[in-house]
Motif scaffolding. Sequence first.
Motif, mmCIF file in Angstrom:
data_model
loop_
_atom_site.group_PDB
_atom_site.id
_atom_site.type_symbol
_atom_site.label_atom_id
_atom_site.label_comp_id
_atom_site.label_asym_id
_atom_site.label_seq_id
_atom_site.Cartn_x
_atom_site.Cartn_y
_atom_site.Cartn_z
ATOM 1 N N TYR A 78 -24.239 -51.552 67.728
ATOM 2 C CA TYR A 78 -24.869 -51.060 66.507
ATOM 3 C C TYR A 78 -24.655 -52.034 65.353
ATOM 4 C CZ TYR A 78 -26.010 -46.414 68.319
ATOM 5 O OH TYR A 78 -26.557 -45.373 69.032
ATOM 6 N N ALA A 79 -25.640 -52.090 64.484
ATOM 7 C CA ALA A 79 -25.501 -52.774 63.198
ATOM 8 C C ALA A 79 -25.069 -51.734 62.179
ATOM 9 C CB ALA A 79 -26.814 -53.416 62.791
ATOM 10 N N VAL A 80 -23.987 -52.007 61.479
ATOM 11 C CA VAL A 80 -23.377 -51.029 60.588
ATOM 12 C C VAL A 80 -23.480 -51.508 59.140
ATOM 13 C CG1 VAL A 80 -21.276 -49.751 60.049
ATOM 14 C CG2 VAL A 80 -21.763 -50.390 62.412
ATOM 15 N N VAL A 81 -24.002 -50.639 58.283
ATOM 16 C CA VAL A 81 -24.123 -50.943 56.860
ATOM 17 C C VAL A 81 -23.621 -49.742 56.070
ATOM 18 C CG1 VAL A 81 -25.712 -51.430 54.959
ATOM 19 C CG2 VAL A 81 -26.106 -52.457 57.210
ATOM 20 N N SER A 82 -22.713 -49.974 55.129
ATOM 21 C CA SER A 82 -22.234 -48.878 54.283
ATOM 22 C C SER A 82 -21.768 -49.431 52.954
ATOM 23 C CB SER A 82 -21.096 -48.101 54.964
ATOM 24 O OG SER A 82 -19.905 -48.865 54.974
ATOM 25 N N GLY A 83 -21.646 -48.528 51.974
ATOM 26 C CA GLY A 83 -21.178 -48.927 50.662
ATOM 27 C C GLY A 83 -21.483 -47.868 49.621
ATOM 28 N N GLN A 84 -21.606 -48.290 48.400
ATOM 29 C CA GLN A 84 -21.803 -47.372 47.279
ATOM 30 C C GLN A 84 -22.798 -47.986 46.295
ATOM 31 O OE1 GLN A 84 -18.835 -46.847 43.844
ATOM 32 N NE2 GLN A 84 -18.345 -45.075 45.104
ATOM 33 N N TRP A 85 -23.637 -47.134 45.687
ATOM 34 C CA TRP A 85 -24.539 -47.608 44.646
ATOM 35 C C TRP A 85 -24.440 -46.713 43.420
ATOM 36 C CZ3 TRP A 85 -28.706 -44.735 42.707
ATOM 37 C CH2 TRP A 85 -29.117 -43.644 43.464
ATOM 38 N N GLN A 86 -24.724 -47.299 42.271
ATOM 39 C CA GLN A 86 -24.671 -46.553 41.024
ATOM 40 C C GLN A 86 -25.811 -46.986 40.117
ATOM 41 O OE1 GLN A 86 -21.471 -48.224 38.193
ATOM 42 N NE2 GLN A 86 -20.528 -48.468 40.220
ATOM 43 N N LEU A 87 -26.327 -46.034 39.374
ATOM 44 C CA LEU A 87 -27.392 -46.287 38.410
ATOM 45 C C LEU A 87 -26.845 -46.100 37.010
ATOM 46 C CD1 LEU A 87 -30.508 -46.803 38.112
ATOM 47 C CD2 LEU A 87 -30.721 -44.315 37.858
ATOM 48 N N ARG A 88 -27.098 -47.067 36.130
ATOM 49 C CA ARG A 88 -26.630 -47.012 34.748
ATOM 50 C C ARG A 88 -27.804 -47.239 33.800
ATOM 51 N NH1 ARG A 88 -21.095 -47.264 33.872
ATOM 52 N NH2 ARG A 88 -19.865 -47.394 35.807
ATOM 53 N N ASP A 89 -27.704 -46.673 32.614
ATOM 54 C CA ASP A 89 -28.766 -46.849 31.630
ATOM 55 C C ASP A 89 -28.515 -48.095 30.797
ATOM 56 O OD1 ASP A 89 -26.770 -46.214 29.808
ATOM 57 O OD2 ASP A 89 -27.558 -44.220 29.344
ATOM 58 N N GLY A 90 -29.360 -48.293 29.775
ATOM 59 C CA GLY A 90 -29.249 -49.491 28.963
ATOM 60 C C GLY A 90 -27.965 -49.596 28.176
ATOM 61 N N GLN A 91 -27.271 -48.478 27.965
ATOM 62 C CA GLN A 91 -25.976 -48.475 27.273
ATOM 63 C C GLN A 91 -24.806 -48.471 28.246
ATOM 64 O OE1 GLN A 91 -28.640 -46.336 26.228
ATOM 65 N NE2 GLN A 91 -29.066 -48.105 24.911
ATOM 66 N N ASN A 92 -25.101 -48.763 29.486
ATOM 67 C CA ASN A 92 -24.101 -48.842 30.554
ATOM 68 C C ASN A 92 -23.488 -47.485 30.888
ATOM 69 O OD1 ASN A 92 -22.798 -50.452 32.509
ATOM 70 N ND2 ASN A 92 -20.937 -50.565 31.275
ATOM 71 N N LYS A 93 -24.176 -46.408 30.549
ATOM 72 C CA LYS A 93 -23.704 -45.068 30.898
ATOM 73 C C LYS A 93 -24.066 -44.759 32.348
ATOM 74 C CE LYS A 93 -24.299 -40.162 29.772
ATOM 75 N NZ LYS A 93 -25.017 -39.183 28.914
ATOM 76 N N LEU A 94 -23.103 -44.240 33.088
ATOM 77 C CA LEU A 94 -23.340 -43.914 34.493
ATOM 78 C C LEU A 94 -24.250 -42.694 34.600
ATOM 79 C CD1 LEU A 94 -22.656 -44.421 37.489
ATOM 80 C CD2 LEU A 94 -20.702 -42.871 37.213
#
Length: 206
Positions: A143-159
């Motif tokens: 198997y090819a394994v891919v994992s991790g984390q993503w985050q979206l932030r606005d223009g003021q760097n707010k999560l």
Amino acid sequence: MDKEKKPQRTQCTQPALLALLLSLLLSACAGSVSPSTRYVLPSTQTPSSPQTPKAELMSISAVRLAHYLDVEGIIMQLDDIEMREAREHQWAEGLNRQLARNLRDDLAAILDEVQVVSSNAGSEDALTLRLDVDEFHGRYDGYAVVSGQWQLRDGQNKLLHLDRFQVQTALETDGYPALVRALSQSWTSVADDIANTLIQRGYVPQ
């Protein structure tokens, strides 16, 4: 006197002989080493010509790799604890650059109303997508394994949103070419999931 000279001649000629043998051995080894095969992640998206400005702007930040992935060789997991970097099968370009570029192109193709740009081409008002990749390798069970984390932030760097991703894709055949294609397929699935989440949560227009 002769008995004293013999050790001196031996001491002078033996290092020279060893050096000659060593140089011949190194040249023979160098001649037998085959060049490494280098790979790029295939992309199913073709670059499109610039269109009219879109409703939303989103910037793809640099993809951060786990330390063991930030190498030239493709990583294989041999068992539950051992990871090995391939010597003769390497990435043709930094993996983080390839991942960011493919993600940008995949998201741009899915999100019709969003202009997806690279991190250095964004603006202060743009949404920013950041990714940390923990796994991006082949596994001993095929198997090819891919994992991790993503985050979206606005223009003021707010999560705005934080989520994880984990995708496993079975290799169609043995070998590194099949592994690279399976990893690329997994990464495309990550892009699809991110795009769907952004739309469903209302962060971008549908």
